[in-house]
Scaffold this motif. Structure first.
Motif, short mmCIF file in Angstrom:
data_model
loop_
_atom_site.label_atom_id
_atom_site.label_comp_id
_atom_site.label_asym_id
_atom_site.label_seq_id
_atom_site.Cartn_x
_atom_site.Cartn_y
_atom_site.Cartn_z
N PHE A 50 51.78 121.92 137.38
CA PHE A 50 50.76 122.51 136.51
C PHE A 50 49.55 122.96 137.33
O PHE A 50 48.89 122.16 137.98
CB PHE A 50 50.28 121.47 135.49
N ARG A 52 45.75 123.95 137.77
CA ARG A 52 44.58 123.45 137.07
C ARG A 52 43.82 124.56 136.36
O ARG A 52 43.38 124.40 135.22
CB ARG A 52 43.66 122.74 138.08
N GLY A 59 44.26 123.41 132.80
CA GLY A 59 45.55 122.77 132.96
C GLY A 59 45.50 121.28 132.73
O GLY A 59 46.45 120.67 132.21
N LEU A 60 44.37 120.64 133.09
CA LEU A 60 44.24 119.20 132.88
C LEU A 60 44.20 118.86 131.40
O LEU A 60 44.75 117.84 130.98
CB LEU A 60 42.99 118.68 133.60
N VAL A 63 47.69 118.81 130.30
CA VAL A 63 48.36 117.58 130.73
C VAL A 63 48.01 116.43 129.78
O VAL A 63 48.88 115.65 129.38
CB VAL A 63 47.96 117.23 132.18
N ILE A 77 49.75 118.27 139.62
CA ILE A 77 48.72 119.27 139.42
C ILE A 77 48.44 120.01 140.73
O ILE A 77 48.32 119.38 141.78
CB ILE A 77 47.42 118.64 138.88
N SER A 79 45.62 122.56 142.45
CA SER A 79 44.24 123.00 142.20
C SER A 79 43.53 123.33 143.48
O SER A 79 43.78 122.73 144.53
CB SER A 79 43.47 121.89 141.45
N GLY A 90 42.08 114.31 137.61
CA GLY A 90 43.45 114.74 137.41
C GLY A 90 44.41 113.58 137.23
O GLY A 90 45.24 113.56 136.32
N ALA A 95 48.14 113.08 135.21
CA ALA A 95 49.00 113.61 136.27
C ALA A 95 49.48 112.48 137.18
O ALA A 95 48.80 111.46 137.33
CB ALA A 95 48.23 114.64 137.10
N TYR A 98 48.45 115.06 142.75
CA TYR A 98 47.46 116.14 142.78
C TYR A 98 47.50 116.76 144.16
O TYR A 98 47.28 116.09 145.15
CB TYR A 98 46.08 115.53 142.50
#
Length: 224
Positions: A50, A52, A59-60, A63, A77, A79, A90, A95, A98
């Motif tokens: 995903f 961010r 995006g968070l 999630v 994630i 980002s 995150g 998530a 990250y």
């Protein structure tokens, strides 16, 4: 391996899609978070990647919605936000990992494989237990047996990370990145010092050792 990729940048998406295709993965690509929510809820997936920063929805936030809907698929994630607070947000938001942009595909693939090896932990898990060690993630209280342990913030986060990866080797590099946000080796005894202090509190006064050093590899926490 079936992957849902949620990424609106054409160049980044093409880079990931090409690399995963070469690995034999089946990848479904979405550029919109709302469409991704539907795709994630409607099928069995091995991993969700995903981004961010997406149009229309962070995006968070997506999630968090997935976790609230009891979707337990491992989520990574992506980002450009590299701050420690961003990483903590995150991971706290649901998530499992990250990864900061830009990144090498080899690292992305290694992290995906690590997520696939990891025992699934429910996103709403608020308590972690290993033997008589108990960590309350809501109250941020750690106890062993009937003894409450007084941990520093860094010691708490290290222990939480070890417990979330019970039985898995956690390397020094992983701790440097996850706890302190270092993407390079600062050539200090930072990790060793904190692990030593943590072990003194978690293990020293108790009959069984839970945190173990794997020489040349890292650390692992397991029940005796």
């Amino acid at each position: 391996m079936k992957v849902l990729l949620v990424e609106d940048n054409d160049e980044t998406a093409a880079f990931i899609l090409r690399g995963l295709a070469e690995q034999g993965a089946v990848v479904e690509h979405r550029t919109d978070a709302k469409e991704a929510l539907i795709a994630a809820a409607d099928q069995d997936l091995d991993v969700i990647i995903f981004d961010r920063m997406l149009p229309g929805m962070d995006g968070l936030d997506a999630v968090r919605l997935l976790r609230a809907s009891h979707v337990e698929t491992p989520i990574l994630i992506l980002s450009a936000r590299s701050g420690i607070d961003d990483r903590v947000d995150g991971l706290s938001g649901g998530a499992d990992d990250y990864l900061v942009k830009p990144f090498a595909f080899e690292e992305l693939l290694a992290r995906i494989h690590a997520l696939l090896r990891r025992p699934p932990i429910a996103a709403d898990t608020t308590e972690l237990r290993i033997a008589d060690l108990h960590l309350d993630r809501l109250k941020r209280i750690v106890s062993r047996g009937n003894v409450t342990l007084d941990l520093s913030p860094h010691e708490y986060r290290i222990l939480e990370y070890l417990m979330l990866n019970e039985g898995q080797i956690v390397t020094r590099t992983m701790l440097l990145e996850r706890i302190w946000g270092y993407r390079f080796d600062p050539k200090t005894s930072l990790v060793q010092t904190h692990i030593s202090r943590l072990r003194a509190k978690v293990d020293k006064s108790f009959p069984t050792e839970l945190i173990k050093t794997i020489r040349g590899s890292g650390y692992v926490i397991t029940a005796p």
